[in-house]
Design a protein around this motif. Structure first.
Motif, PDB file in Angstrom:
ATOM      1  N   TRP A   1       0.837  -1.202   0.000  1.00 26.42           N
ATOM      2  CA  TRP A   1       0.000   0.000   0.000  1.00 26.42           C
ATOM      3  C   TRP A   1       0.875   1.256   0.000  1.00 26.42           C
ATOM      4  CZ3 TRP A   1      -5.249  -0.569  -0.384  1.00 26.42           C
ATOM      5  CH2 TRP A   1      -5.737  -1.866  -0.230  1.00 26.42           C
ATOM      6  N   ILE A   2       0.389   2.285  -0.668  1.00 30.83           N
ATOM      7  CA  ILE A   2       1.168   3.505  -0.883  1.00 30.83           C
ATOM      8  C   ILE A   2       0.346   4.705  -0.442  1.00 30.83           C
ATOM      9  CG2 ILE A   2       2.321   4.931  -2.622  1.00 30.83           C
ATOM     10  CD1 ILE A   2       2.526   2.345  -4.324  1.00 30.83           C
ATOM     11  N   TRP A   3       0.946   5.532   0.416  1.00 30.55           N
ATOM     12  CA  TRP A   3       0.266   6.751   0.838  1.00 30.55           C
ATOM     13  C   TRP A   3       0.204   7.743  -0.318  1.00 30.55           C
ATOM     14  CZ3 TRP A   3      -2.284   5.754   4.888  1.00 30.55           C
ATOM     15  CH2 TRP A   3      -1.761   5.084   5.991  1.00 30.55           C
ATOM     16  N   ILE A   4      -0.952   8.384  -0.458  1.00 31.74           N
ATOM     17  CA  ILE A   4      -1.108   9.350  -1.552  1.00 31.74           C
ATOM     18  C   ILE A   4      -1.484  10.731  -1.035  1.00 31.74           C
ATOM     19  CG2 ILE A   4      -1.735   7.592  -3.247  1.00 31.74           C
ATOM     20  CD1 ILE A   4      -4.658   8.415  -2.803  1.00 31.74           C
ATOM     21  N   GLY A   5      -1.533  10.892   0.301  1.00 31.52           N
ATOM     22  CA  GLY A   5      -1.825  12.201   0.869  1.00 31.52           C
ATOM     23  C   GLY A   5      -3.291  12.593   0.803  1.00 31.52           C
ATOM     24  N   ALA A   6      -4.185  11.621   0.926  1.00 25.39           N
ATOM     25  CA  ALA A   6      -5.632  11.894   0.929  1.00 25.39           C
ATOM     26  C   ALA A   6      -6.201  11.592   2.313  1.00 25.39           C
ATOM     27  CB  ALA A   6      -6.336  11.054  -0.127  1.00 25.39           C
TER      28      ALA A   6
ATOM     29  N   ASN B   1     -12.574   2.445  13.870  1.00 24.46           N
ATOM     30  CA  ASN B   1     -11.487   3.026  14.648  1.00 24.46           C
ATOM     31  C   ASN B   1     -11.046   1.980  15.663  1.00 24.46           C
ATOM     32  OD1 ASN B   1      -9.679   4.561  16.041  1.00 24.46           O
ATOM     33  ND2 ASN B   1     -11.125   6.157  16.672  1.00 24.46           N
ATOM     34  N   THR B   2      -9.892   1.368  15.434  1.00 30.72           N
ATOM     35  CA  THR B   2      -9.410   0.307  16.305  1.00 30.72           C
ATOM     36  C   THR B   2      -8.100   0.708  16.955  1.00 30.72           C
ATOM     37  OG1 THR B   2      -8.204  -0.787  14.523  1.00 30.72           O
ATOM     38  CG2 THR B   2     -10.500  -1.440  14.836  1.00 30.72           C
ATOM     39  N   LYS B   3      -7.801   0.071  18.068  1.00 34.33           N
ATOM     40  CA  LYS B   3      -6.570   0.379  18.805  1.00 34.33           C
ATOM     41  C   LYS B   3      -5.339  -0.082  18.033  1.00 34.33           C
ATOM     42  CE  LYS B   3      -4.472  -0.254  23.340  1.00 34.33           C
ATOM     43  NZ  LYS B   3      -4.611  -0.866  24.681  1.00 34.33           N
ATOM     44  N   LYS B   4      -5.464  -1.213  17.317  1.00 34.80           N
ATOM     45  CA  LYS B   4      -4.322  -1.760  16.591  1.00 34.80           C
ATOM     46  C   LYS B   4      -4.054  -0.980  15.311  1.00 34.80           C
ATOM     47  CE  LYS B   4      -2.693  -6.011  14.383  1.00 34.80           C
ATOM     48  NZ  LYS B   4      -3.003  -7.420  14.066  1.00 34.80           N
ATOM     49  N   GLN B   5      -5.097  -0.658  14.534  1.00 33.82           N
ATOM     50  CA  GLN B   5      -4.914  -0.033  13.233  1.00 33.82           C
ATOM     51  C   GLN B   5      -4.901   1.485  13.290  1.00 33.82           C
ATOM     52  OE1 GLN B   5      -8.113  -1.648  10.959  1.00 33.82           O
ATOM     53  NE2 GLN B   5      -7.190  -3.687  10.758  1.00 33.82           N
ATOM     54  N   GLY B   6      -5.499   2.052  14.336  1.00 35.73           N
ATOM     55  CA  GLY B   6      -5.567   3.507  14.444  1.00 35.73           C
ATOM     56  C   GLY B   6      -6.831   4.050  13.806  1.00 35.73           C
ATOM     57  N   THR B   7      -6.828   5.373  13.595  1.00 34.43           N
ATOM     58  CA  THR B   7      -8.011   6.010  13.022  1.00 34.43           C
ATOM     59  C   THR B   7      -8.065   5.782  11.525  1.00 34.43           C
ATOM     60  OG1 THR B   7      -6.810   8.073  12.734  1.00 34.43           O
ATOM     61  CG2 THR B   7      -8.024   7.794  14.802  1.00 34.43           C
ATOM     62  N   GLN B   8      -9.283   5.665  10.963  1.00 31.92           N
ATOM     63  CA  GLN B   8      -9.445   5.431   9.529  1.00 31.92           C
ATOM     64  C   GLN B   8      -9.764   6.756   8.835  1.00 31.92           C
ATOM     65  OE1 GLN B   8     -12.130   2.227   8.712  1.00 31.92           O
ATOM     66  NE2 GLN B   8     -10.879   0.711   9.777  1.00 31.92           N
ATOM     67  N   ASP B   9      -8.754   7.613   8.801  1.00 34.51           N
ATOM     68  CA  ASP B   9      -8.928   8.936   8.198  1.00 34.51           C
ATOM     69  C   ASP B   9      -7.935   9.196   7.061  1.00 34.51           C
ATOM     70  OD1 ASP B   9     -10.969   9.648   9.986  1.00 34.51           O
ATOM     71  OD2 ASP B   9      -9.478  10.135  11.524  1.00 34.51           O
ATOM     72  N   TYR B  10      -7.095   8.221   6.710  1.00 34.72           N
ATOM     73  CA  TYR B  10      -6.057   8.428   5.701  1.00 34.72           C
ATOM     74  C   TYR B  10      -6.154   7.324   4.654  1.00 34.72           C
ATOM     75  CZ  TYR B  10      -4.336  11.385   9.455  1.00 34.72           C
ATOM     76  OH  TYR B  10      -4.239  12.323  10.439  1.00 34.72           O
ATOM     77  N   ALA B  11      -6.211   7.731   3.397  1.00 32.64           N
ATOM     78  CA  ALA B  11      -6.370   6.763   2.306  1.00 32.64           C
ATOM     79  C   ALA B  11      -5.023   6.368   1.729  1.00 32.64           C
ATOM     80  CB  ALA B  11      -7.254   7.354   1.210  1.00 32.64           C
ATOM     81  N   ALA B  12      -4.929   5.078   1.367  1.00 33.37           N
ATOM     82  CA  ALA B  12      -3.741   4.549   0.690  1.00 33.37           C
ATOM     83  C   ALA B  12      -4.224   3.739  -0.508  1.00 33.37           C
ATOM     84  CB  ALA B  12      -2.919   3.683   1.634  1.00 33.37           C
ATOM     85  N   VAL B  13      -3.371   3.677  -1.525  1.00 36.04           N
ATOM     86  CA  VAL B  13      -3.716   2.955  -2.749  1.00 36.04           C
ATOM     87  C   VAL B  13      -2.804   1.741  -2.858  1.00 36.04           C
ATOM     88  CG1 VAL B  13      -3.976   3.086  -5.250  1.00 36.04           C
ATOM     89  CG2 VAL B  13      -4.404   5.109  -3.847  1.00 36.04           C
ATOM     90  N   SER B  14      -3.406   0.576  -3.191  1.00 39.75           N
ATOM     91  CA  SER B  14      -2.618  -0.645  -3.333  1.00 39.75           C
ATOM     92  C   SER B  14      -1.895  -0.664  -4.678  1.00 39.75           C
ATOM     93  CB  SER B  14      -3.537  -1.867  -3.217  1.00 39.75           C
ATOM     94  OG  SER B  14      -4.423  -1.909  -4.316  1.00 39.75           O
ATOM     95  N   ARG B  15      -0.980  -1.602  -4.824  1.00 35.79           N
ATOM     96  CA  ARG B  15      -0.223  -1.739  -6.069  1.00 35.79           C
ATOM     97  C   ARG B  15      -1.130  -2.140  -7.240  1.00 35.79           C
ATOM     98  NH1 ARG B  15       5.529  -4.670  -4.420  1.00 35.79           N
ATOM     99  NH2 ARG B  15       6.087  -3.238  -2.739  1.00 35.79           N
TER     100      ARG B  15
ATOM    101  N   TRP C   1      -8.326   1.259  -3.098  1.00 34.83           N
ATOM    102  CA  TRP C   1      -8.133   2.244  -2.037  1.00 34.83           C
ATOM    103  C   TRP C   1      -8.571   1.640  -0.702  1.00 34.83           C
ATOM    104  CZ3 TRP C   1      -8.221   8.077  -2.968  1.00 34.83           C
ATOM    105  CH2 TRP C   1      -7.731   8.381  -4.244  1.00 34.83           C
ATOM    106  N   ASP C   2      -7.897   2.138   0.368  1.00 28.51           N
ATOM    107  CA  ASP C   2      -8.244   1.647   1.712  1.00 28.51           C
ATOM    108  C   ASP C   2      -7.854   2.708   2.736  1.00 28.51           C
ATOM    109  OD1 ASP C   2      -8.922  -0.513   3.728  1.00 28.51           O
ATOM    110  OD2 ASP C   2      -6.822  -0.122   4.262  1.00 28.51           O
ATOM    111  N   ASP C   3      -8.667   2.827   3.804  1.00 26.45           N
ATOM    112  CA  ASP C   3      -8.345   3.781   4.878  1.00 26.45           C
ATOM    113  C   ASP C   3      -8.324   3.082   6.234  1.00 26.45           C
ATOM    114  OD1 ASP C   3     -11.014   3.202   5.117  1.00 26.45           O
ATOM    115  OD2 ASP C   3     -11.616   5.257   5.616  1.00 26.45           O
TER     116      ASP C   3
END
Length: 275
Positions: free
Chosen positions: A32-37, A69-83, A87-89
């Protein structure tokens, strides 16, 4: 990434960098790659860090985005794009992932092929949304049908319980009435038997009193008869004793002769005297 064509171009660029290599685990962070969204400002409305909103239909991964919103994954406010372009947040920014930098702030110039790709994608998204909507409506209809069926079964059970309760209450009421009727009937029978016993007792008492009175009267008459008989026997014995005494006196009495010194008790008899 402003449209589906640029998203495909992004996937092609990733392939040029990483070839077709892909880690086995889907959510491996190198996939997964951060795209700044992000959607920190308004939940569900993603935009880039410079404030430009994302207006096209985002090709989210399956079951995303669910905004958990989970303790392990954190907040779901940032999108990433897979190879491969999904998309996933699901993970926050605390996770180390590759990131993509924007080279052209105005994006790629759209040509006819890109417009067709974008139009086809939007139609596909619309179709998926329609299918999803239809599926959701079907699910909602089935859910409502199951709900109505459960409500109908619940109402039927409730009605059955109510009918059973009413039948049980009616049975108990009839049993109470029958018990009351038997009790009253038994009471009447007892009163009748008591009256009969009282009548029989009164009859026996009356018979006993009558018999006693008859015995008393008979005894009284018998006593009077015995008394009269006794008096008669006494009188008879007295008379017999008197006769015996007279006979004895006659026998012992010496005859009187003329010139006797004893006084003559008998009257002298004269011719013509009838005594």
């Amino acid at each position: 990434i402003r449209n589906k064509a640029e998203n495909d171009m992004f996937v092609e660029a990733v392939k040029r960098v990483y070839d077709d290599h892909r880690y086995g685990k889907k959510f491996h962070h190198e996939n997964w790659i951060w795209i700044g969204a992000t959607d920190l400002k308004n939940s569900g409305e993603f935009e880039f860090y410079d404030g430009e909103p994302i207006k096209f239909s985002i090709p989210w991964a399956k079951k995303q985005h669910d905004n958990k919103n989970t303790k392990k994954q954190g907040t779901q406010d940032y999108a990433a794009v897979s190879r491969w372009g999904e998309w996933d947040d699901s993970y926050g920014t605390d996770w180390n992932r590759p990131y993509a930098r924007q080279c052209n702030p105005h994006g790629a110039a759209l040509n006819q092929e890109m417009e067709e790709i974008n139009a086809e994608w939007e139609r596909e998204v619309s179709r998926r949304n329609d299918v999803k909507k239809q599926r959701n409506e079907q699910k909602a209809a089935k859910r409502n049908a199951r709900k109505e069926q459960r409500a109908a079964r619940r109402n039927a059970r409730k009605e059955a319980r109510r009918a059973k309760k009413e039948a049980r209450n009616e049975k108990r009421r009839k049993a109470r009435e029958e018990k009351k009727r038997r009790r009253e009937e038994k009471k009447k029978q007892l009163q009748s038997k008591k009256a009969e016993r009282g009548a029989k007792r009164a009859e026996r008492r009356e018979k006993k009193q009558n018999a006693k009175a008859a015995r008393k009267e008979a005894k009284k008459g018998s006593r009077a008869q015995r008394k009269a008989a006794k008096a008669a026997r006494r009188q008879s014995r007295k008379y017999a004793n008197e006769q015996d005494s007279l006979e004895l006196e006659k026998r012992e009495k010496k005859p009187w002769f003329p010139g006797s010194l004893e006084k003559r008790e008998e009257k002298p008899w004269f011719p013509g005297n009838e005594e």
